[in-house]
Design a protein around this motif. Structure first.
Motif, PDB file in Angstrom:
ATOM      1  N   TYR A   1       0.841  -1.195   0.000  1.00 41.19           N
ATOM      2  CA  TYR A   1       0.000   0.000   0.000  1.00 41.19           C
ATOM      3  C   TYR A   1       0.876   1.246   0.000  1.00 41.19           C
ATOM      4  O   TYR A   1       2.035   1.201   0.391  1.00 41.19           O
ATOM      5  N   ILE A   2       0.293   2.374  -0.420  1.00 41.57           N
ATOM      6  CA  ILE A   2       1.021   3.643  -0.417  1.00 41.57           C
ATOM      7  C   ILE A   2       0.145   4.722   0.204  1.00 41.57           C
ATOM      8  O   ILE A   2      -1.073   4.749  -0.004  1.00 41.57           O
ATOM      9  N   SER A   3       0.790   5.600   0.989  1.00 39.70           N
ATOM     10  CA  SER A   3       0.069   6.702   1.628  1.00 39.70           C
ATOM     11  C   SER A   3       0.987   7.924   1.688  1.00 39.70           C
ATOM     12  O   SER A   3       2.212   7.804   1.596  1.00 39.70           O
TER      13      SER A   3
ATOM     14  N   GLU B   1      -5.407  11.459  -8.554  1.00 38.50           N
ATOM     15  CA  GLU B   1      -5.003  10.361  -7.667  1.00 38.50           C
ATOM     16  C   GLU B   1      -4.023  10.845  -6.607  1.00 38.50           C
ATOM     17  O   GLU B   1      -4.132  10.470  -5.431  1.00 38.50           O
ATOM     18  N   ALA B   2      -3.065  11.692  -7.018  1.00 41.54           N
ATOM     19  CA  ALA B   2      -2.108  12.234  -6.046  1.00 41.54           C
ATOM     20  C   ALA B   2      -2.817  13.097  -5.011  1.00 41.54           C
ATOM     21  O   ALA B   2      -2.481  13.058  -3.811  1.00 41.54           O
TER      22      ALA B   2
ATOM     23  N   GLY C   1      -6.044   9.366   1.560  1.00 37.09           N
ATOM     24  CA  GLY C   1      -6.340   8.090   0.909  1.00 37.09           C
ATOM     25  C   GLY C   1      -5.179   7.118   1.008  1.00 37.09           C
ATOM     26  O   GLY C   1      -4.017   7.516   1.115  1.00 37.09           O
ATOM     27  N   VAL C   2      -5.504   5.840   0.974  1.00 31.36           N
ATOM     28  CA  VAL C   2      -4.504   4.771   0.971  1.00 31.36           C
ATOM     29  C   VAL C   2      -4.790   3.888  -0.234  1.00 31.36           C
ATOM     30  O   VAL C   2      -5.911   3.424  -0.411  1.00 31.36           O
ATOM     31  N   GLN C   3      -3.777   3.687  -1.076  1.00 37.62           N
ATOM     32  CA  GLN C   3      -3.966   2.915  -2.305  1.00 37.62           C
ATOM     33  C   GLN C   3      -3.231   1.582  -2.231  1.00 37.62           C
ATOM     34  O   GLN C   3      -2.081   1.526  -1.800  1.00 37.62           O
TER      35      GLN C   3
END
Length: 200
Positions: free
Chosen positions: A92-94, A124-125, A132-134
């Motif tokens: 995941y990315i945050s 998205e950025a 948000g967490v993707q």
């Protein structure tokens, strides 16, 4: 006139008068029946859909809901088949604050093999900046030691092109593994900071 002639006369008179008496004795039909539509039910409103259409619409809506539920079940089943829990690894990315870095892209390598290269849109950025967490990667890894390297590209302080990397060595045991790429601001140095967090 003798008795015989009187009886014949009475019979003739009775025969002639009986239709009149019968007609007088008949019950006339009710007046309401002569008036068309007096007791008839009111016709339906012109805009009201027939009952058959309502039933058909309800069936269609029910089928749509069943299809959505079936798609959810199939998606879960697909993930379980493709990425079983004992080999699954999720990344995941945050972002936090994002004052000193605007994210453009992320490249991920596991054990020197590129597994993901993702280019971000401005929308998205912005979603990441808002908390948000993707999920950027979902795959399978065998049990043992592994190395993950992530490269972050974007605009750094003073709108300059900026590229940095982060590395983590982790053990993949039996069960799912979750890792997080975290971008934060290092305020004292006015620089972004890139970390990889292992969710034990």
């Amino acid at each position: 006139m003798n008795l015989k002639h009187r009886m014949v006369s009475l019979m003739v008179c009775g025969a002639l008068l009986s239709p009149a008496w019968m007609a007088m004795g008949e019950t006339p039909p009710p007046a309401a029946a002569d008036t068309p539509g007096a007791d008839a039910p009111a016709p339906p409103a012109p805009d009201a859909p027939p009952a058959e259409l309502k039933t058909l619409d309800q069936e269609v809506q029910g089928l749509k809901k069943d299809v959505v539920d079936l798609n959810k079940d199939l998606f879960v089943l697909q993930e379980q088949l493709l990425f079983p829990a004992n080999t699954q690894v999720a990344l995941y990315i945050s972002m936090d604050v994002g004052t000193f870095f605007a994210l453009d892209s992320v490249t991920v390598k596991i054990d020197n093999k590129e597994v993901k290269n993702y280019l971000y849109t401005a929308r998205e950025a912005d979603a990441l900046l808002k908390g948000g967490v993707q999920q950027i990667y979902l795959g399978n890894l065998k049990v043992g030691k592994h190395e993950l390297v992530a490269f972050f590209s974007g605009k750094g302080p003073v709108e300059r092109d900026y590229k940095r990397g982060a590395t983590i060595n982790f053990d993949k045991g039996v069960g799912a593994k979750y890792l997080e790429l975290k971008i934060t601001d290092r305020v004292p140095k006015h620089q972004p900071e890139f970390m990889i967090k292992d969710w034990e």
